[in-house]
Every structure is written in C-alpha cells, then in structure tokens.
Design a protein around this motif. Structure first.
Motif, PDB file in Angstrom:
ATOM      1  N   PRO A  23       0.802  -1.228   0.000  1.00 19.24           N
ATOM      2  CA  PRO A  23       0.000   0.000   0.000  1.00 19.24           C
ATOM      3  C   PRO A  23       0.834   1.277   0.000  1.00 19.24           C
ATOM      4  O   PRO A  23       0.359   2.325  -0.465  1.00 19.24           O
ATOM      5  N   GLU A  24       2.072   1.204   0.504  1.00 19.55           N
ATOM      6  CA  GLU A  24       2.907   2.407   0.572  1.00 19.55           C
ATOM      7  C   GLU A  24       3.581   2.741  -0.757  1.00 19.55           C
ATOM      8  O   GLU A  24       4.264   3.771  -0.866  1.00 19.55           O
ATOM      9  N   LEU A  25       3.421   1.884  -1.750  1.00 17.67           N
ATOM     10  CA  LEU A  25       4.031   2.136  -3.060  1.00 17.67           C
ATOM     11  C   LEU A  25       3.463   3.426  -3.649  1.00 17.67           C
ATOM     12  O   LEU A  25       2.258   3.598  -3.753  1.00 17.67           O
ATOM     13  N   THR A  26       4.355   4.332  -4.026  1.00 22.27           N
ATOM     14  CA  THR A  26       3.923   5.607  -4.607  1.00 22.27           C
ATOM     15  C   THR A  26       4.198   5.599  -6.104  1.00 22.27           C
ATOM     16  O   THR A  26       5.196   5.054  -6.570  1.00 22.27           O
ATOM     17  N   LEU A  27       3.290   6.217  -6.864  1.00 21.21           N
ATOM     18  CA  LEU A  27       3.418   6.287  -8.312  1.00 21.21           C
ATOM     19  C   LEU A  27       3.892   7.671  -8.719  1.00 21.21           C
ATOM     20  O   LEU A  27       3.449   8.685  -8.156  1.00 21.21           O
ATOM     21  N   HIS A  28       4.799   7.699  -9.678  1.00 24.51           N
ATOM     22  CA  HIS A  28       5.381   8.952 -10.154  1.00 24.51           C
ATOM     23  C   HIS A  28       5.273   9.010 -11.670  1.00 24.51           C
ATOM     24  O   HIS A  28       5.393   7.991 -12.352  1.00 24.51           O
ATOM     25  N   GLU A  29       5.068  10.205 -12.191  1.00 22.63           N
ATOM     26  CA  GLU A  29       4.928  10.418 -13.631  1.00 22.63           C
ATOM     27  C   GLU A  29       6.053  11.321 -14.143  1.00 22.63           C
ATOM     28  O   GLU A  29       6.399  12.314 -13.518  1.00 22.63           O
ATOM     29  N   VAL A  30       6.617  10.939 -15.282  1.00 21.02           N
ATOM     30  CA  VAL A  30       7.634  11.762 -15.952  1.00 21.02           C
ATOM     31  C   VAL A  30       7.057  12.141 -17.309  1.00 21.02           C
ATOM     32  O   VAL A  30       6.839  11.279 -18.165  1.00 21.02           O
ATOM     33  N   PRO A  31       6.780  13.417 -17.569  1.00 21.36           N
ATOM     34  CA  PRO A  31       6.082  13.813 -18.788  1.00 21.36           C
ATOM     35  C   PRO A  31       6.842  13.463 -20.065  1.00 21.36           C
ATOM     36  O   PRO A  31       8.086  13.481 -20.100  1.00 21.36           O
ATOM     37  N   SER A  32       6.101  13.153 -21.109  1.00 26.29           N
ATOM     38  CA  SER A  32       6.705  12.958 -22.432  1.00 26.29           C
ATOM     39  C   SER A  32       7.495  14.209 -22.816  1.00 26.29           C
ATOM     40  O   SER A  32       7.081  15.330 -22.526  1.00 26.29           O
ATOM     41  N   GLY A  33       8.626  13.986 -23.476  1.00 22.57           N
ATOM     42  CA  GLY A  33       9.471  15.105 -23.892  1.00 22.57           C
ATOM     43  C   GLY A  33      10.512  15.493 -22.874  1.00 22.57           C
ATOM     44  O   GLY A  33      11.394  16.312 -23.179  1.00 22.57           O
ATOM     45  N   THR A  34      10.440  14.925 -21.658  1.00 17.01           N
ATOM     46  CA  THR A  34      11.438  15.249 -20.637  1.00 17.01           C
ATOM     47  C   THR A  34      12.802  14.701 -21.042  1.00 17.01           C
ATOM     48  O   THR A  34      12.937  13.529 -21.406  1.00 17.01           O
ATOM     49  N   GLU A  35      13.817  15.546 -20.983  1.00 18.81           N
ATOM     50  CA  GLU A  35      15.181  15.109 -21.283  1.00 18.81           C
ATOM     51  C   GLU A  35      15.746  14.399 -20.061  1.00 18.81           C
ATOM     52  O   GLU A  35      15.784  14.961 -18.958  1.00 18.81           O
TER      53      GLU A  35
END
Length: 412
Positions: A23-35
């Motif tokens: 349950p403690e797993l956190t989700l992270h997003e890296v936007p398209s186009g990020t170098e």
C-alpha cells in the motif's frame, strides 16, 4: 492479460495491482518530452485492439487472443493493404515456428504484427484489412517507488521492470519476487539499511530515475539487485557489476556459491537489463543481477513460449529465498575484533571440552576459525569466505562469541 509497454495505462494498472500488496508504493509520472541524460521520454502509447482480417472476414491475427501480436508502439492504422505490403510488416521466427515473437519499436514510428511462423506460412496473397486501434501522443512515463527507512541512511536498491506484455519469466517473475521481498522487508521491525524498491519501465525508466536521483544514489547506495527472469527451475545465473568489485558482487557470489553452486557465471559483457544503466561509467552503482535463466539465454525468451508454464512456485520461491539470504547477510555484515590477546580460553566458558582427547577440538574448530580472523578489518562476509562457512552459520558463531564477550563490533 494486462497489456504493458514502457508507458501507458497497462503500466499504471499493474502498479495499482501492486499497491494491493504494498500500500505504501507511490506512483510517479515523468512527462513525455522530458530530457533524461541522453534520452527523451517518449510519447505515451496505449492500444485497445489490433487485428489483420482476410478477404473472407476471418481474423488471421488477433490482439485479443494474444497481446504479443502487435509490435509495441505501433502507430494507429485502419486500411486495406496488398499482401506484399502486409508481409513487410510481419514478424515471425522460422526456427521457432510455434512461437509469437515479442517485438518493439519505441523510438521510431512504424506499425507491425507478430505471429507464429507456422501460421504465417498459411497466409496467401490477397488483400487484407489491417487495424491497430492505438494512440501515440504526449502523456507520461509511470514508475512505482517504495522506500523503507532503516536505522542507517545507507541504502540497498531493489529494481525490477514493468513493461513487458504477457511474458512470465522475463518480467512478471521479477515483479512478483520483488513485491514479496518488499513485503518481507516491511515486516522487519529493526532494519539496518534503508531499502529503495523500484518498479520501472526497463532502460528508459532506469535512465529517468537516475536523472532525478543520481547524486543521492551515489552517496547512499551500498548494494543493489536487478530482479528479472527469476521464475524458472533452471540453474541460477550471475551478472556482475561493471568492475565486479562491489559489496553486491561479494554477497551475491557468496550466497550463490553456498546455496546454488551450479550457477552460471557471466561477465558484464553479457549484461542486458537495467544493470546497464546502474553500472554505466559516471553512475557506477554497486548493482548486480541473479537471474535463473539469464535474459537472452533461454529459448523461450521474448516469445509467447515464455508463459506461465515456464515458471513455477519452486522457481519463484528459490529466487525469493536466494535474494532474501543476500539481504540478511548485508543486514549483519559488520566488522568484528577479538577482545583478548592470544587465543582465549574457551573451556572456562563452556565453549570447548575441558578434557583434551583426540578429536575434542573438532567441535569448536569453526568457532576458533572465525575468531582468528576477527581483527577489526574483516567483515562478516570476509569471515565466511576465509572459513569456507555459509554466512548464516558464520553469523551464528559470531553471536556466540559476542555473547561471551570475546568479540566486539567495530563501527558500522
């Protein structure tokens, strides 16, 4: 049945499933186009359906039957093509005629289908309707991260990847074993190290994560493991760090030598998973990999033959236990030194028979052998190597010596 790639809803759905275990797993997003270093996070790809239909209206390739049928990251298409054009976009394996290959094209826009070669040979010239109902547009790359704090800020890294569709050994076995190692670690009340546990898309996910956390990882990571291909019943494998001189190399080789002595030893030239990123020059994290059958080295690799029949409870459980032994060894890998000058008198401590007869010393030989290397310079793994004892047994003997005041721990 969850269709995954390096981006998209399949990855997010997989990570949400993992949150039911962690349950403690956190989700992270890296936007398209990020170098991210020398790479760029690509557009997000999602696919809903794909098929090839012949002139009789029969689907000769159907994504709904097996999601390996579509080349990953295929652009959307819906048109009728002649046989010659279709054939140029088909992938099969003549030497494995019953297997559907797993094919990707992440960074060049194209479309394609994969099929068993035995089925491909049945296709005849004519017109075919090709449909790939997909989207390829700006979005993000998603990864999961779980950090379990310990008494020390030094860290052990566990990393696995979540981007392959319908492949059991190469991908999901690593996800499963990592998840349950994380659950076991979470239950340990007194962790020495902090544990950083990652569920990431292979390659681009590791690169993206390193681009965000490299300075911290270089300052804190003492050992790390990439978990992949850990579910079959074949011999274990070992892929070292780039130079092969890290604590992770040391503990993995010790555990393998004692608990899986028939393991296959590779060099870093045989690398193929995310150890490529973690051990690259300038990064140089202490990361190794202990697969069962190494990626690329088993016949079912990257085909539909890598299904649930290839893995087993015994294979998964063995890999879980092997990695757990490594983590336990790291947790107790302190340096010790003797508190006496000369060999201590063990008899008065009931650690050795007081009646000396032939063979009486044998019962305490291991104890004395461990003690003789307790000079403050050798850690527990060094002691185990010097005495040819499993590290678990060596730790038991250290505990006996420590309980009788014959050794003391030196620093951390």
């Amino acid at each position: 049945p969850i269709h995954r790639s390096i981006t998209g809803e399949g990855v997010r759905r997989t990570l949400r499933e993992l949150q039911s275990i962690l349950p403690e797993l956190t989700l992270h997003e890296v936007p398209s186009g990020t170098e991210v270093f020398d790479w760029t996070v690509p557009d997000e790809w999602n696919v809903r359906d794909a098929y090839v239909m012949d002139e009789a209206g029969r689907k000769v390739i159907d994504f709904q039957q097996n999601n390996l049928h579509v080349v990953a990251y295929s652009v959307p298409i819906d048109r009728v093509v002649e046989w010659d054009e279709l054939e140029a976009h088909l992938h099969s394996l003549p030497d494995q005629p019953e297997a559907i290959p797993y094919v990707t094209s992440y960074y060049e826009r194209r479309w394609g289908f994969c099929m068993a070669h035995a089925e491909r040979t049945k296709l005849t010239p004519g017109r075919y309707r090709v449909v790939i109902d997909s989207t390829l547009e700006p979005g993000s790359l998603t990864y999961g991260e779980l950090i379990l704090p310990g008494r020390e800020t030094k860290e052990v890294l566990l990393s696995t990847y979540t981007c392959h569709p319908a492949l059991a050994n190469d991908n999901l076995s690593g996800v499963a074993v990592t998840a349950f190692l994380a659950r076991w670690l979470r239950e340990q009340a007194d962790r020495r190290y902090t544990y950083r546990i990652l569920f990431i898309p292979e390659t681009i996910g590791a690169v993206a994560y390193l681009s965000r956390h490299l300075a911290h990882l270089k300052a804190h990571t003492v050992a790390g493991f990439v978990l992949t291909c850990v579910g079959d019943d074949r011999a274990y494998s070992f892929v070292p760090s780039r130079l092969g001189e890290t604590l992770a190399d040391k503990v993995a080789l010790h555990v393998l030598a004692h608990y899986a002595p028939d393991f296959v030893r590779y060099t870093f030239l045989d690398r193929g998973s995310d150890e490529r990123q973690y051990c690259s020059p300038g990064v140089d994290l202490p990361v190794v990999s202990m697969p069962r059958s190494k990626y690329g080295a088993f016949p079912e690799y990257h085909t539909s033959l890598d299904d649930l029949s290839l893995i087993s409870a015994r294979g998964l459980g063995g890999s879980y236990e092997l990695h757990r032994r490594c983590l336990q060894a790291l947790e107790h890998n302190y340096r010790y030194r003797t508190t006496t000058l000369g060999e201590p008198r063990l008899g008065k401590r009931d650690l050795m028979p007081t009646l000396s007869i032939k063979g009486s010393v044998n019962s305490t030989r291991d104890l004395l052998n461990v003690l003789v290397y307790c000079d403050g310079r050798h850690d527990l793994l060094d002691l185990a190597t010097a005495t040819a004892l499993p590290v678990g047994r060596c730790r038991e003997l250290i505990d006996v010596l420590h309980a009788h005041g014959l050794v003391e721990r030196v620093g951390d």
